[in-house]
Design a protein around this motif. Structure first.
Motif, PDB file in Angstrom:
ATOM      1  N   GLN A 231      23.427   3.758 -40.341  1.00  0.00           N
ATOM      2  CA  GLN A 231      23.309   2.748 -39.295  1.00  0.00           C
ATOM      3  C   GLN A 231      24.404   2.992 -38.259  1.00  0.00           C
ATOM      4  OE1 GLN A 231      22.599  -1.218 -40.755  1.00  0.00           O
ATOM      5  NE2 GLN A 231      23.725  -2.148 -39.067  1.00  0.00           N
ATOM      6  N   GLY A 232      24.035   2.953 -36.988  1.00  0.00           N
ATOM      7  CA  GLY A 232      25.028   3.168 -35.947  1.00  0.00           C
ATOM      8  C   GLY A 232      24.481   2.835 -34.570  1.00  0.00           C
ATOM      9  N   ILE A 233      25.380   2.828 -33.589  1.00  0.00           N
ATOM     10  CA  ILE A 233      25.014   2.528 -32.207  1.00  0.00           C
ATOM     11  C   ILE A 233      24.726   3.836 -31.471  1.00  0.00           C
ATOM     12  CG2 ILE A 233      25.813   1.554 -30.012  1.00  0.00           C
ATOM     13  CD1 ILE A 233      27.441  -0.450 -31.649  1.00  0.00           C
ATOM     14  N   LEU A 234      23.535   3.934 -30.913  1.00  0.00           N
ATOM     15  CA  LEU A 234      23.119   5.142 -30.202  1.00  0.00           C
ATOM     16  C   LEU A 234      23.814   5.217 -28.847  1.00  0.00           C
ATOM     17  CD1 LEU A 234      21.095   7.576 -30.289  1.00  0.00           C
ATOM     18  CD2 LEU A 234      19.523   6.121 -28.992  1.00  0.00           C
ATOM     19  N   LEU A 242      20.438  13.045 -31.804  1.00  0.00           N
ATOM     20  CA  LEU A 242      20.854  11.687 -31.478  1.00  0.00           C
ATOM     21  C   LEU A 242      22.365  11.623 -31.662  1.00  0.00           C
ATOM     22  CD1 LEU A 242      18.163   9.528 -33.368  1.00  0.00           C
ATOM     23  CD2 LEU A 242      18.060  10.492 -31.052  1.00  0.00           C
ATOM     24  N   LEU A 243      23.061  11.030 -30.691  1.00  0.00           N
ATOM     25  CA  LEU A 243      24.513  10.898 -30.743  1.00  0.00           C
ATOM     26  C   LEU A 243      24.874   9.430 -30.960  1.00  0.00           C
ATOM     27  CD1 LEU A 243      23.897  13.553 -29.078  1.00  0.00           C
ATOM     28  CD2 LEU A 243      26.045  13.145 -27.891  1.00  0.00           C
ATOM     29  N   PHE A 244      25.780   9.192 -31.909  1.00  0.00           N
ATOM     30  CA  PHE A 244      26.159   7.824 -32.228  1.00  0.00           C
ATOM     31  C   PHE A 244      27.628   7.561 -31.898  1.00  0.00           C
ATOM     32  CE2 PHE A 244      22.371   8.612 -34.731  1.00  0.00           C
ATOM     33  CZ  PHE A 244      21.657   7.431 -34.571  1.00  0.00           C
ATOM     34  N   GLU A 245      27.947   6.288 -31.779  1.00  0.00           N
ATOM     35  CA  GLU A 245      29.266   5.852 -31.313  1.00  0.00           C
ATOM     36  C   GLU A 245      30.406   6.387 -32.176  1.00  0.00           C
ATOM     37  OE1 GLU A 245      30.636   1.631 -29.494  1.00  0.00           O
ATOM     38  OE2 GLU A 245      30.134   1.564 -31.620  1.00  0.00           O
ATOM     39  N   ASP A 246      30.168   6.537 -33.485  1.00  0.00           N
ATOM     40  CA  ASP A 246      31.241   6.966 -34.385  1.00  0.00           C
ATOM     41  C   ASP A 246      31.382   8.490 -34.468  1.00  0.00           C
ATOM     42  OD1 ASP A 246      28.983   7.624 -35.792  1.00  0.00           O
ATOM     43  OD2 ASP A 246      29.553   6.607 -37.654  1.00  0.00           O
ATOM     44  N   GLY A 247      30.648   9.229 -33.636  1.00  0.00           N
ATOM     45  CA  GLY A 247      30.721  10.691 -33.654  1.00  0.00           C
ATOM     46  C   GLY A 247      29.685  11.347 -34.545  1.00  0.00           C
ATOM     47  N   THR A 248      28.891  10.547 -35.243  1.00  0.00           N
ATOM     48  CA  THR A 248      27.793  11.097 -36.051  1.00  0.00           C
ATOM     49  C   THR A 248      26.704  11.623 -35.129  1.00  0.00           C
ATOM     50  OG1 THR A 248      28.204   9.573 -37.885  1.00  0.00           O
ATOM     51  CG2 THR A 248      26.019  10.569 -37.767  1.00  0.00           C
ATOM     52  N   VAL A 249      26.150  12.782 -35.458  1.00  0.00           N
ATOM     53  CA  VAL A 249      25.026  13.336 -34.701  1.00  0.00           C
ATOM     54  C   VAL A 249      23.911  13.666 -35.686  1.00  0.00           C
ATOM     55  CG1 VAL A 249      26.479  14.233 -32.849  1.00  0.00           C
ATOM     56  CG2 VAL A 249      25.971  15.694 -34.801  1.00  0.00           C
ATOM     57  N   PHE A 250      22.685  13.402 -35.263  1.00  0.00           N
ATOM     58  CA  PHE A 250      21.522  13.592 -36.144  1.00  0.00           C
ATOM     59  C   PHE A 250      20.546  14.549 -35.487  1.00  0.00           C
ATOM     60  CE2 PHE A 250      17.447  11.607 -37.990  1.00  0.00           C
ATOM     61  CZ  PHE A 250      17.487  12.459 -39.097  1.00  0.00           C
ATOM     62  N   ASN A 251      20.335  15.695 -36.125  1.00  0.00           N
ATOM     63  CA  ASN A 251      19.432  16.716 -35.622  1.00  0.00           C
ATOM     64  C   ASN A 251      18.009  16.382 -36.060  1.00  0.00           C
ATOM     65  OD1 ASN A 251      18.040  19.002 -34.891  1.00  0.00           O
ATOM     66  ND2 ASN A 251      19.389  20.437 -35.943  1.00  0.00           N
ATOM     67  N   ILE A 252      17.224  15.842 -35.140  1.00  0.00           N
ATOM     68  CA  ILE A 252      15.855  15.455 -35.464  1.00  0.00           C
ATOM     69  C   ILE A 252      15.029  16.673 -35.865  1.00  0.00           C
ATOM     70  CG2 ILE A 252      13.707  14.488 -34.558  1.00  0.00           C
ATOM     71  CD1 ILE A 252      15.749  12.352 -34.997  1.00  0.00           C
ATOM     72  N   ARG A 253      15.125  17.733 -35.100  1.00  0.00           N
ATOM     73  CA  ARG A 253      14.316  18.917 -35.403  1.00  0.00           C
ATOM     74  C   ARG A 253      14.710  19.524 -36.746  1.00  0.00           C
ATOM     75  NH1 ARG A 253      12.324  23.479 -31.094  1.00  0.00           N
ATOM     76  NH2 ARG A 253      10.475  24.069 -32.284  1.00  0.00           N
TER      77      ARG A 253
END
Length: 264
Positions: A231-234, A242-253
């Motif tokens: 859970q995070g803020i986009l 997708l880049l999130f506020e806490d520095g987490t990045v999610f590679n959809i592909r």
């Protein structure tokens, strides 16, 4: 609101900024509208993009068996120079391979971290560059088949990177290079049989503007196998991330074939 479905690469629409969509079987999300909002992602299971069975994903959204049998993921996909359809030689399925390989291909220079060289079908411009998170891109040659594009890329790999440094791309650590000038440097580097296709004067520089509120200083990649609930803020979307506020990045592909629920 809750959305559920199998992840596939985000669909994009070239604009200022680029528009991003997550498309499921019965619904879709315009992700640009979710910037600065909280998103919850939950891992549910797997579904192979080829056979549709609930089998563990091996690579590129395919289960193990499909990855080593489907024509859609032959070696020539990642290594265009291995293409043989122009010779009438089959790899896995000649009908499929002729359809994909025997069409106009572009060899290009792009700025996603440093200058990189790449290959794409002409029909995939500028989608290919958006998927890589390139801020600028320019064509070098347009050739009639994938093989010619592949040998051109191989020749230029000695002078340019052929992969994106995703950490630099996502922190916006991008070199500032004049791609029009850079293109003029490569004419003598490309194979003789491709010289006639070289673009010397064509003005086709693309510039991409991504919906990013702010770039992180450091990034941490989210793996649904290790973190099935996130859970995070986009705060941004670039490439297929997708880049999130806490520095987490999610590679959809990189997570294609994963079944998720998304709460927004």
């Amino acid at each position: 609101m809750t959305y559920e479905g199998v992840l596939t690469k985000m669909q994009t629409e070239f604009g200022n900024p680029i528009q991003y969509y997550l498309v499921f079987e019965n619904s879709f999300l315009n992700l640009n509208q979710l910037l600065n909002k909280n998103i919850e992602i939950n891992f549910v299971g797997h579904k192979c993009l080829n056979c549709a069975k609930k089998k563990k994903i091996f690579r590129q959204g395919f289960c193990y068996n499909c990855f080593y049998s489907s024509a859609a993921v032959g070696d020539w996909i990642m290594k265009p120079e291995l293409s043989t359809a122009h010779l009438g030689i089959q790899d896995r399925d000649l009908v499929y391979e002729e359809k994909v390989q025997l069409q106009p291909h572009i060899v290009y220079l792009a700025l996603s971290s440093e200058v990189k060289v790449g290959v794409t079908r002409k029909t995939q411009m500028p989608t290919r560059w958006i998927d890589q998170g390139a801020t600028q891109a320019i064509s070098i040659v347009e050739v009639p088949n994938r093989y010619l594009a592949g040998i051109t890329e191989v020749a230029l790999k000695n002078h340019y990177a052929d992969k994106t440094n995703w950490r630099k791309m996502l922190t916006n650590n991008v070199e500032q290079i004049d791609l029009i000038t850079e293109r003029l440097k490569v004419e003598h580097l490309i194979p003789t049989e491709v010289q006639e296709y070289f673009y010397s004067q064509k003005n086709d520089l693309y510039e991409m503007d991504y919906p990013v509120l702010h770039y992180p200083n450091k990034v941490n990649s989210l793996s649904l196998d290790k973190t099935p609930h996130f859970q995070g803020i986009l705060t941004g979307i670039k490439g297929q991330y997708l880049l999130f506020e806490d520095g987490t990045v999610f590679n959809i592909r990189g997570s294609e074939g994963y079944v998720v629920t998304i709460n927004v």
